[in-house]
Design an enzyme around this catalytic site. Structure first.
Site, PDB file in Angstrom:
ATOM      1  N   PHE A 428       0.818  -1.220   0.000  1.00 34.92           N
ATOM      2  CA  PHE A 428       0.000   0.000   0.000  1.00 34.92           C
ATOM      3  C   PHE A 428       0.851   1.270   0.000  1.00 34.92           C
ATOM      4  CE2 PHE A 428      -1.588  -3.192   3.123  1.00 34.92           C
ATOM      5  CZ  PHE A 428      -2.315  -3.917   2.215  1.00 34.92           C
ATOM      6  N   CYS A 429       1.961   1.259  -0.741  1.00 31.94           N
ATOM      7  CA  CYS A 429       2.798   2.458  -0.856  1.00 31.94           C
ATOM      8  C   CYS A 429       3.375   2.881   0.483  1.00 31.94           C
ATOM      9  CB  CYS A 429       1.981   3.634  -1.406  1.00 31.94           C
ATOM     10  SG  CYS A 429       2.226   3.862  -3.142  1.00 31.94           S
ATOM     11  N   ASN A 430       3.452   1.985   1.433  1.00 34.70           N
ATOM     12  CA  ASN A 430       3.955   2.351   2.750  1.00 34.70           C
ATOM     13  C   ASN A 430       5.053   1.364   3.155  1.00 34.70           C
ATOM     14  OD1 ASN A 430       4.285   3.101   5.470  1.00 34.70           O
ATOM     15  ND2 ASN A 430       2.170   3.824   5.556  1.00 34.70           N
TER      16      ASN A 430
END
Ligand SMILES: *Cc1c(COP(=O)(O)O)cnc(C)c1O
Length: 817
Positions: A428-430
């Site tokens: 999730f882009c994290n």
């Protein structure tokens, strides 16, 4: 009312739903989100949904108001300016921010807001950019500006101390642990010479978009006022601190109260709050902090006067006028007023209570799930130190088998989509939160990167460890029924209950053993080759024959052609279902492939040999491999473009062994390893296995077009060979087989995807969840859903090379594992 809902309401009734709003939650769902149909939408952290009346009022507004460019001097531009001003006040109001203290700078999204801070922040080589490990890539990217200016960047972990499960919001309860510092310039160089003010920046998300962890907003005050305490470990540190909150996720259900927590910068995107519009966000900036930002660019919108041929510019003075380059997206800005109106009828606090009640319920249920051996099914992330009630409505987790091994998240995703549950998987882009929660080291992360990623691969697990997670997230219109459907799905598909029947126990094995074979093992079984099918053009209809020649790469001309889009994308039925209207037939004696389409008047004839003399060199990428291919004349491409209703070109793989390289040079330029078949050369399907599947479908609740039970023809699987005889799924155990005098090796089960759910009925392409849903209940092995086996032709071991034909009716001799 069902018992589960009753229990849920007993515990969460006072938080769930919107009792004081004009419509309650069930009415909201029934009238405002009809387009959801049966879909269980659980990706509100990706994007939440707009309501029907929200869009209706947007269109009513647009159709009844004359909006002009706000930079023009006319009545309609004044109307625009008023509306934009009203929108700014609404944004400030949503965050309880006073216009005397804060301003709203509209941007194209949260990312652009973060980039703006990174670009204009007064970095010096003595500055520090400190950020929590839990941060979106769009925040991490800001460090590029800091490092380029010689500043230091450092990731930190925040730890709070809990007392009886309650958090005491006092500063002394916050501890900060630093990761190693990052710096681009040599240590010591040019560090001393700067004497001006030093500014440092601290960045954290109000809610982590990976785990739903909500950060203590007292961090803002703590950093700004007590930073000396936490930074005792950094003697070189000086200057003052500014704080940035990435509220892109958090603000949807719990916007930071800026009258209490006086952050300098807050980044948001509006589609995360009420679904529409996309492409619009804002930087909410403390006026005092905005004065320190250093902007380089000027533009229409931000310039008071400039002279074209000398270095002179006078910028506009207000904060918005200084930062908002070009013409604002004023129609999008006008439409956010309608989004805020919807939320204000519900109230933000009720949205927060509602979504938190669902998330808490689901977290409790997931953490209580156990296999029959009492082992836990679910590992929840971000919940180890805080009570569920302090987590946001975003839940991330991975699932385990009874023996403790992990289910890959792709398996969960694939099965969820069959149950019409929309969730997200991955990191999730994290990357920081992902690494921290999953316990991935730097080298794990790099190996993961090098391993690459292709469709259906197994990189969701690396060395047995998950490389990402499954995430479900709730929005203001989510219901108990959504939560319940999701929990039943997890329970049915991943939990081993004492009463679970034998045929599905293999789902819970970590190692790839084949599904249980019913009544397998009789040695006197005889198998026969029932039919042979060729599919010359990938994803188009093929044809069946009684006899056909083999080449070292498979059945002659099988999947030798494919269609590609002008952008180079390979077209398949999954994306372009209309390809199934194209029929093909090859007459070997005439040396012609006949292609037919109901959309084209004339049959297309392609000479099998002629294209050697009119090649147009072309390339296609299949997965990560690049193939050089031949393209055809324009008329051929026009024919196919008409047939599928979109521009495309036909290309052919070169198979030197078929035509020999006698003509020399021509073939030498091309490297063609194989045809365009996906994984192996032949797909073999057993008639007995298909009829076993049909028996199961007969008792499944899913019905077809006319309400009859769905029955599947073996051809649905696009097999090259259909065999008859023996027991269902006996082919799983075959190691090698001989048909006539030709030898084949089994390359294992064929992993099936949604494509087998497409059918061609009543002149139309139909989609259903069958047969994949039923196959998923008993043919799942290690994240794959297997049906049929892939074969490789052992060209060299075949004794009589002069007879290269395969004949239907021949007996098949198998050897098992
Ligand atoms: C979605 C999101 C972003 C990025 O927002 P964009 O709208 O893509 O600019 C940044 N941070 C968090 C926490 C998010 O959830």
């Amino acid at each position: 009312m069902d018992a589960d809902k009753q229990r849920f309401l007993e515990e969460f009734g006072e938080f769930y739903g919107y009792k004081d709003a004009p419509k309650n939650i069930d009415e909201i769902r029934a009238t405002e989100f009809k387009r959801l149909n049966e879909v269980v939408y659980l990706d509100h952290a990706g994007a939440t949904l707009y309501s029907e009346s929200q869009l209706e009022s947007v269109f009513k507004d647009f159709n009844s108001t004359l909006y002009g460019n706000p930079h023009s001097q006319s009545n309609c531009s004044l109307k625009t300016t008023d509306t934009v001003g009203e929108a700014r006040r609404e944004v400030l109001n949503y965050f309880n921010a006073s216009p005397r203290e804060y301003s709203v700078i509209f941007t194209s999204g949260a990312t652009a807001a973060l980039k703006l801070v990174g670009e204009t922040f007064p970095w010096s080589c003595q500055s520090k950019f400190m950020y929590t490990m839990e941060n979106h890539n769009s925040v991490l990217g800001m460090r590029e500006y800091a490092l380029a200016k010689g500043a230091t960047a450092v990731a930190v972990d925040i730890q709070e101390t809990a007392d009886h499960g309650e958090f005491i919001n006092s500063k002394s309860e916050i501890d900060i642990f630093q990761h190693p510092e990052q710096r681009r310039v040599e240590k010591g160089s040019s560090r001393e010479d700067s004497s001006g003010e030093v500014y440092n920046l601290f960045a954290f998300p109000s809610e982590c978009n990976f785990s739903g962890l909500r950060f203590n907003l007292d961090l803002v005050k703590f950093i700004k006022e007590d930073s000396h305490k936490l930074l005792e470990a950094s003697p070189t540190l000086r200057g003052s601190w500014m704080v940035l909150i990435d509220a892109a996720k958090g603000c949807a259900t719990d916007p930071p109260d800026l009258s209490k927590y006086k952050a300098d910068f807050v980044a948001i995107s509006f589609y995360k709050i009420f679904g529409y519009p996309t492409g619009l966000g804002a930087l909410i900036v403390r006026n005092e902090a905005a004065k320190l930002l250093k902007k380089t660019y000027f533009s229409g919108g931000t310039v008071a006067a400039s002279i074209a041929d000398i270095d002179f510019v006078k910028r506009r003075e207000g904060i918005e006028e200084f930062f908002e380059d070009g013409t604002l997206s004023y129609l999008s800005i006008a439409s956010i007023l309608h989004g805020f109106r919807i939320l204000s009828t519900l109230t933000t606090s009720a949205v927060n209570r509602h979504t938190t009640s669902l998330a808490t319920y689901v977290r409790k249920a997931l953490s209580a799930m156990r296999h029959e051996n009492r082992n836990h099914v679910c590992a929840l992330y971000g919940t180890d130190k805080v009570p569920f009630e302090r987590m946001g409505p975003t839940i991330s987790f991975n699932l385990k088998r009874p023996d403790g091994s992990w289910f890959g998240y792709r398996e969960v995703e694939k099965l969820a989509s069959l149950s019409r549950i929309q969730l997200r998987t991955g990191c999730f882009c994290n990357p920081g939160a992902c690494a921290k929660n999953l316990g991935l080291s730097h080298s794990d992360l790099l190996t993961n990167l090098e391993a690459g990623h292709v469709c259906w691969d197994d990189h969701d697990l690396l060395n047995g460890k998950p490389t990402g997670a499954v995430r479900v997230s709730f929005g203001y219109m989510s219901t108990f029924e959504d939560a319940k459907k999701f929990l039943s799905f997890i329970d049915h598909s991943f939990v081993l209950h004492p009463q679970t029947q034998a045929p599905s126990t293999n789902l819970f094995e970590a190692r790839p053993i084949f599904p249980v074979v019913e009544g397998n093992g009789r040695v006197d079984e005889r198998y026969f080759l029932k039919s042979i099918s060729i599919y010359p053009i990938k994803s188009c209809m093929g044809f069946s024959v009684d006899s056909w020649p083999l080449t070292s790469t498979g059945l002659l001309h099988d999947r030798e052609w494919l269609l590609k889009s002008p952008s180079g994308e390979i077209l398949t039925q999954k994306k372009v279902p209309d390809m199934c209207y194209i029929t093909t037939f090859i007459d070997l004696n005439m040396g012609i492939m006949f292609v037919n389409s109901p959309r084209c008047k004339d049959k297309l004839q392609i000479e099998l040999r002629s294209d050697l003399f009119l090649p147009r060199k072309d390339e296609v990428d299949i997965r990560t491999q690049r193939f050089e291919v031949l393209g055809y004349h324009n008329e051929v491409d026009i024919w196919f473009s008409n047939a599928i209703g979109r521009p495309c070109t036909l290309v052919r793989s070169l198979r030197p062994q078929t035509y020999g390289c006698a003509s020399g040079k021509l073939c030498g330029d091309y490297v063609t390893k194989m045809n365009f078949a996906n994984e192996g050369q032949f797909l073999l399907i057993s008639e007995e296995s298909v009829s076993n599947l049909n028996n199961r479908l007969r008792s499944s609740p899913q019905k077809g077009l006319q309400g009859q039970r769905i029955q599947i023809d073996a051809k649905r699987f696009r097999p090259n060979l259909i065999v008859s005889g023996g027991e269902p799924y006996a082919e799983d155990q075959w190691r090698s087989l001989r048909i006539g005098n030709k030898d084949f090796t089994s390359m294992g089960g064929c992993n099936r995807c949604q494509m087998i759910n497409l059918s061609f009925q009543a002149g139309k392409v139909q989609r259903s969840s069958e047969p994949l849903s039923t196959l998923a209940t008993y043919r799942r092995v290690k994240g794959k859903i297997l049906f049929g086996i892939l074969l490789r032709y052992e060209d060299s071991s075949t004794r009589n090379k002069s007879d290269t034909w395969l004949h239907a009716g021949e007996e098949i001799f198998v050897s098992r594992d």
